[in-house]
Design a protein around this motif. Structure first.
Motif, PDB file in Angstrom:
ATOM      1  N   GLY A 158       0.817  -1.205   0.000  1.00 53.58           N
ATOM      2  CA  GLY A 158       0.000   0.000   0.000  1.00 53.58           C
ATOM      3  C   GLY A 158       0.855   1.260   0.000  1.00 53.58           C
ATOM      4  N   PRO A 159       0.209   2.421  -0.128  1.00 56.65           N
ATOM      5  CA  PRO A 159       0.921   3.708  -0.187  1.00 56.65           C
ATOM      6  C   PRO A 159       1.818   3.951   1.022  1.00 56.65           C
ATOM      7  CG  PRO A 159      -1.403   4.012  -0.709  1.00 56.65           C
ATOM      8  CD  PRO A 159      -1.242   2.588  -0.277  1.00 56.65           C
ATOM      9  N   ASP A 209      -5.061   2.474   5.715  1.00 59.94           N
ATOM     10  CA  ASP A 209      -5.351   1.617   4.568  1.00 59.94           C
ATOM     11  C   ASP A 209      -5.346   2.433   3.279  1.00 59.94           C
ATOM     12  OD1 ASP A 209      -7.825   2.968   4.642  1.00 59.94           O
ATOM     13  OD2 ASP A 209      -8.810   1.319   5.688  1.00 59.94           O
ATOM     14  N   ASP A 210      -5.371   1.726   2.162  1.00 57.28           N
ATOM     15  CA  ASP A 210      -5.305   2.391   0.858  1.00 57.28           C
ATOM     16  C   ASP A 210      -6.445   3.390   0.684  1.00 57.28           C
ATOM     17  OD1 ASP A 210      -3.304   0.547   0.695  1.00 57.28           O
ATOM     18  OD2 ASP A 210      -3.984  -0.410  -1.153  1.00 57.28           O
ATOM     19  N   ASP A 231      -6.686   7.472  -0.319  1.00 55.95           N
ATOM     20  CA  ASP A 231      -7.562   7.985  -1.374  1.00 55.95           C
ATOM     21  C   ASP A 231      -8.372   9.180  -0.892  1.00 55.95           C
ATOM     22  OD1 ASP A 231      -6.620   5.984  -3.010  1.00 55.95           O
ATOM     23  OD2 ASP A 231      -8.348   4.665  -2.716  1.00 55.95           O
TER      24      ASP A 231
END
Length: 137
Positions: free
Chosen positions: A1-2, A28-29, A33
């Motif tokens: 993930g990022p 989390d991703d 976002d």
């Protein structure tokens, strides 16, 4: 993930691979976002490294801090606990129902959705928002 991509870009992956122990709040991703459009892309640029380092070190607590420990600190603090981050900032932990919520320096909130993932050198708590330190002065 990022999170881990950014940690690598900022050179923090070496720190996190160190002996520790560390407690890391990993968003989390979907949380990434939710950041303003282009934030992650901007963070990937070399010139953004100081800001990224500051932001990511704000998601890290020195030592192993389990969800239960945070809960006990909240109870001991009369419903609120201050958590000192590796970045020098502070997160405020409170309870909302049976969840533990972290309030960041910018006033944003993140809920621990899955806690106590144990690693060789610490523990990860999954959160639903990226914690942001107060704006740089």
């Amino acid at each position: 993930g990022p999170f881990f991509t950014l940690a690598k870009a900022a050179g923090l992956d070496a720190t996190l691979a160190g002996p520790g122990p560390y407690t890391v709040f990993v968003a989390d991703d979907a949380a990434f976002d939710k950041l303003p459009a282009g934030t992650v892309e901007t963070w990937m640029k070399p010139e953004a490294r100081p800001e990224v380092t500051r932001t990511l070190s704000y998601q890290i607590l020195p030592g192993t801090v389990l969800v239960e420990d945070i809960g006990k600190a909240i109870d001991a603090g009369g419903g609120k606990a201050q958590l000192a981050t590796m970045g020098g900032g502070t997160l405020t932990a409170t309870r909302e129902g049976d969840k533990i919520v972290l309030t960041d320096g910018a006033g944003g909130k993140a809920t621990i959705v899955k806690g106590d993932e144990t690693l060789a050198n610490g523990v990860i708590h999954r959160v639903d928002a990226v914690l942001l330190p107060t704006a740089a002065t």
